[in-house]
Design a protein around this motif. Structure first.
Motif, mmCIF file in Angstrom:
data_model
loop_
_atom_site.group_PDB
_atom_site.id
_atom_site.type_symbol
_atom_site.label_atom_id
_atom_site.label_comp_id
_atom_site.label_asym_id
_atom_site.label_seq_id
_atom_site.Cartn_x
_atom_site.Cartn_y
_atom_site.Cartn_z
ATOM 1 N N PHE A 1 -13.755 2.938 7.440
ATOM 2 C CA PHE A 1 -14.628 2.133 8.299
ATOM 3 C C PHE A 1 -16.025 2.040 7.688
ATOM 4 C CE2 PHE A 1 -11.375 3.378 11.291
ATOM 5 C CZ PHE A 1 -11.324 2.361 12.227
ATOM 6 N N ASP A 2 -16.619 0.881 7.799
ATOM 7 C CA ASP A 2 -18.016 0.699 7.412
ATOM 8 C C ASP A 2 -18.891 1.147 8.575
ATOM 9 O OD1 ASP A 2 -20.508 -0.058 6.613
ATOM 10 O OD2 ASP A 2 -20.113 -2.216 6.611
ATOM 11 N N ALA A 3 -19.456 2.349 8.463
ATOM 12 C CA ALA A 3 -20.248 2.907 9.559
ATOM 13 C C ALA A 3 -21.660 2.325 9.616
ATOM 14 C CB ALA A 3 -20.325 4.430 9.431
ATOM 15 N N MET A 4 -21.965 1.384 8.723
ATOM 16 C CA MET A 4 -23.260 0.691 8.774
ATOM 17 C C MET A 4 -23.099 -0.745 9.247
ATOM 18 S SD MET A 4 -25.551 2.869 8.043
ATOM 19 C CE MET A 4 -26.996 1.914 7.601
ATOM 20 N N SER A 5 -21.947 -1.067 9.822
ATOM 21 C CA SER A 5 -21.696 -2.424 10.316
ATOM 22 C C SER A 5 -22.522 -2.702 11.565
ATOM 23 C CB SER A 5 -20.218 -2.599 10.649
ATOM 24 O OG SER A 5 -19.882 -1.849 11.811
ATOM 25 N N ALA A 6 -22.524 -3.970 11.978
ATOM 26 C CA ALA A 6 -23.250 -4.350 13.194
ATOM 27 C C ALA A 6 -22.733 -3.604 14.410
ATOM 28 C CB ALA A 6 -23.137 -5.859 13.410
ATOM 29 N N ASN A 7 -21.439 -3.272 14.417
ATOM 30 C CA ASN A 7 -20.854 -2.554 15.552
ATOM 31 C C ASN A 7 -21.127 -1.062 15.518
ATOM 32 O OD1 ASN A 7 -19.658 -4.859 16.668
ATOM 33 N ND2 ASN A 7 -17.801 -4.613 15.463
ATOM 34 N N LEU A 8 -21.232 -0.478 14.327
ATOM 35 C CA LEU A 8 -21.162 0.981 14.215
ATOM 36 C C LEU A 8 -22.429 1.650 13.706
ATOM 37 C CD1 LEU A 8 -17.549 1.307 12.722
ATOM 38 C CD2 LEU A 8 -18.253 1.438 15.123
ATOM 39 N N ALA A 9 -23.407 0.905 13.221
ATOM 40 C CA ALA A 9 -24.557 1.535 12.577
ATOM 41 C C ALA A 9 -25.310 2.490 13.494
ATOM 42 C CB ALA A 9 -25.504 0.460 12.042
ATOM 43 N N GLY A 10 -25.286 2.237 14.771
ATOM 44 C CA GLY A 10 -25.997 3.114 15.701
ATOM 45 C C GLY A 10 -25.178 4.283 16.207
ATOM 46 N N ALA A 11 -23.931 4.394 15.752
ATOM 47 C CA ALA A 11 -23.027 5.435 16.261
ATOM 48 C C ALA A 11 -23.006 6.635 15.329
ATOM 49 C CB ALA A 11 -21.617 4.873 16.405
ATOM 50 N N ALA A 12 -23.123 7.826 15.895
ATOM 51 C CA ALA A 12 -23.073 9.041 15.096
ATOM 52 C C ALA A 12 -21.692 9.690 15.127
ATOM 53 C CB ALA A 12 -24.122 10.038 15.598
ATOM 54 N N ASP A 13 -21.007 9.585 16.259
ATOM 55 C CA ASP A 13 -19.711 10.237 16.423
ATOM 56 C C ASP A 13 -18.591 9.256 16.070
ATOM 57 O OD1 ASP A 13 -17.209 10.715 18.355
ATOM 58 O OD2 ASP A 13 -18.174 12.653 17.990
ATOM 59 N N PRO A 14 -17.775 9.557 15.055
ATOM 60 C CA PRO A 14 -16.730 8.609 14.654
ATOM 61 C C PRO A 14 -15.677 8.352 15.720
ATOM 62 C CG PRO A 14 -17.111 10.242 12.938
ATOM 63 C CD PRO A 14 -17.848 10.707 14.150
ATOM 64 N N PHE A 15 -15.312 9.363 16.482
ATOM 65 C CA PHE A 15 -14.286 9.177 17.507
ATOM 66 C C PHE A 15 -14.767 8.197 18.578
ATOM 67 C CE2 PHE A 15 -13.361 13.495 15.872
ATOM 68 C CZ PHE A 15 -12.095 13.242 15.366
ATOM 69 N N ARG A 16 -15.980 8.394 19.054
ATOM 70 C CA ARG A 16 -16.526 7.480 20.054
ATOM 71 C C ARG A 16 -16.761 6.101 19.451
ATOM 72 N NH1 ARG A 16 -20.999 11.935 21.870
ATOM 73 N NH2 ARG A 16 -19.588 13.360 22.952
ATOM 74 N N GLY A 17 -17.225 6.073 18.214
ATOM 75 C CA GLY A 17 -17.474 4.799 17.566
ATOM 76 C C GLY A 17 -16.211 3.989 17.387
ATOM 77 N N VAL A 18 -15.142 4.630 16.910
ATOM 78 C CA VAL A 18 -13.881 3.921 16.681
ATOM 79 C C VAL A 18 -13.280 3.455 18.002
ATOM 80 C CG1 VAL A 18 -11.477 4.227 15.946
ATOM 81 C CG2 VAL A 18 -13.343 5.016 14.476
ATOM 82 N N VAL A 19 -13.254 4.324 19.000
ATOM 83 C CA VAL A 19 -12.572 3.995 20.255
ATOM 84 C C VAL A 19 -13.330 2.942 21.052
ATOM 85 C CG1 VAL A 19 -11.831 4.914 22.484
ATOM 86 C CG2 VAL A 19 -11.363 6.198 20.390
ATOM 87 N N PHE A 20 -14.664 3.048 21.112
ATOM 88 C CA PHE A 20 -15.403 2.181 22.038
ATOM 89 C C PHE A 20 -16.165 1.021 21.394
ATOM 90 C CE2 PHE A 20 -14.781 5.576 25.151
ATOM 91 C CZ PHE A 20 -14.458 4.811 26.256
#
Length: 481
Positions: free
Chosen positions: A391-410
């Motif tokens: 996963f690109d954790a710097m995407s528009a959806n995920l850049a603000g997320a620190a926890d991968p589980f919460r980021g992926v699920v929600f």
């Protein structure tokens, strides 16, 4: 042998100790297998080093109930009830599909799954009207690059809908389907040399056929043995029917099982039958809530120690990703618990009982457990097959997320999946599918889909539904049970 070193990412996975862990690590993939998961792995000679800084590395998703070929009918059926679906689709449109339509629906559907990070799917193929159609579906699954437990269904096409439903080809269908089952399984359940595609059986015991035929199919399937036997359960008490006919077991995945919503006692006979036999459930919450199947019971199964997983169901109706299923399963359970607290005036809990990591487990390790594949897939661990997502954790959806589980699920979508590996092979890289150019696939899919829409326009199907209701009333409900 190809060697990839995924360098500097955050690994998010459940473990063999049944713990959710997110930690910085490199992942070394040699051939088909994960051989190291550790900090600062030195790249072996010849390895391709892939910078995973600001990336999340997770196991691939495992979908345990998908009618993949139905991508050919995408968006045709999203507003139907289940009873409506039987008349307009199962007993009419489905009986007329061609091998070419099924092939492109299956192929595009498998590619869509890979694009959305579904590396393994149990494909309940319920349009095996002829040997030619069945072989076309299987060929498409093999070509796609997905890990597929391919489960052709033991059923025959309806030969008449009005004035009364009829299955005049049942004897012939049973004959050739049993012969093909034996042929496909002549050398075990591997349908490709690498075992990426395996043979299963979809088997819905209904009012068609006889008990001897039922038992023969199950005996042949288990003698192979097939990778999985799957069947639908909505209303019932079908779970007890399956138990009494000897169908339950650790090789069985029952989709939906919404009849269990009316059986809340912890020691209920149906729940006990599933747990004692090792039978798994595939919950498809988006489909179940929208089509009047009943309420999803995924987390109720988790509470009772019954194996449970998630599925998309019909890709003509539902989204093809597991993000939707994780969110809906978790939020439906929470809503029900919150409602219970309100209605029964209970003391509110300090926290939600189930969290994002629990939903993530259903879509990864839970699916692997349901399919008996937990020793091979479902986690990012040494010795497992390299079915991985980046996963690109710097995407528009995920850049603000620190926890991968919460980021992926929600918050994540398939747009955030940069790469997908199956068996150590890239099937999506830099956000694009690698096995095939998508544009020609899309063009053929649209062509064949338009053919079907022209053959079965909405007004024609609506008239069929109306006429059936006038002649048969609510008797269609028995086919839901």
């Amino acid at each position: 042998m190809t060697v990839y070193l995924l360098k500097g990412g955050i690994v998010a996975t459940w473990t063999k100790e049944n713990q959710a862990r997110a930690f910085k690590a490199d992942v070394l993939v040699e051939g088909t297998t994960i051989t190291q998961v550790a900090a600062d792995i030195a790249a072996p000679p010849g390895a391709e080093v892939i910078d995973c800084t600001n990336k999340w590395i997770t196991p691939g998703f495992v979908d345990t109930h998908r009618h993949t070929w139905m991508t050919i009918m995408r968006a045709n059926q999203c507003d139907w009830l289940l009873s409506e679906y039987f008349v307009k689709q199962s007993w009419s449109t489905q009986t007329a599909v061609t091998a070419a339509q099924v092939r492109i629906g299956e192929f595009a559907g498998c590619l869509e799954a890979l694009h959305s990070g579904v590396t393994t799917l149990l494909d309940h193929f319920h349009a095996a009207n002829t040997p030619e159609i069945a072989e076309a579906c299987l060929a498409a699954a093999k070509e796609s690059g997905a890990r597929v437990v391919w489960c052709p269904a033991r059923q025959s096409p309806a030969t008449q809908v009005l004035p009364h439903l009829a299955f005049a080809q049942e004897a012939d269908s049973a004959r050739w389907q049993l012969a093909k089952l034996r042929e496909w399984g002549a050398h075990g359940n591997k349908l490709t040399p690498d075992g990426r595609v395996t043979l299963g059986l979809a088997y819905d015991i209904g009012d068609v056929g006889d008990e001897k035929a039922h038992q023969e199919f199950i005996a042949v399937a288990r003698a192979i043995p097939v990778a999985a036997i799957t069947a639908h359960v909505v209303k019932g008490p079908r779970i007890l029917t399956y138990r009494d006919r000897g169908l339950l077991g650790p090789d069985v995945v029952l989709s939906h099982c919404t009849e269990l919503d009316d059986h809340q006692a912890p020691d209920d006979e149906m729940w006990a039958a599933l747990k004692q036999s090792g039978t798994a459930i595939s919950s498809t919450p988006e489909d179940e809530m929208g089509m009047a199947h009943g309420n999803p019971i995924a987390f109720e199964a988790v509470e009772r120690g019954v194996k449970c997983s998630l599925g998309v169901d019909a890709t003509s109706i539902n989204s093809g990703d597991m993000f939707t299923q994780m969110r809906m399963a978790l939020q439906f359970y929470r809503a029900r618990q919150h409602h219970k607290v309100h209605v029964e005036k209970l003391t509110p809990p300090a926290h939600n009982k189930f969290v994002s990591a629990d939903a993530f487990r259903l879509a990864t390790l839970g699916g692997a457990e349901a399919l008996g594949l937990a020793g091979l897939i479902g986690t990012v661990e040494v010795g497992k097959l390299a079915d991985l997502l980046v996963f690109d954790a710097m995407s528009a959806n995920l850049a603000g997320a620190a926890d991968p589980f919460r980021g992926v699920v929600f918050h994540a979508s398939n747009a955030d999946i940069e790469a997908v590996l199956v068996d150590g092979e890239f099937v999506k890289r830099d956000g694009r599918l690698t096995k095939v150019e998508w544009a020609p696939v899309a063009a053929e899919l649209k062509l064949r889909a338009d053919e079907l829409r022209a053959q079965f326009p909405e007004d024609k199907l609506e008239k069929l539904w109306s006429d059936y209701g006038k002649l048969n009333g609510d008797t269609v409900d028995k086919w839901v049970e």
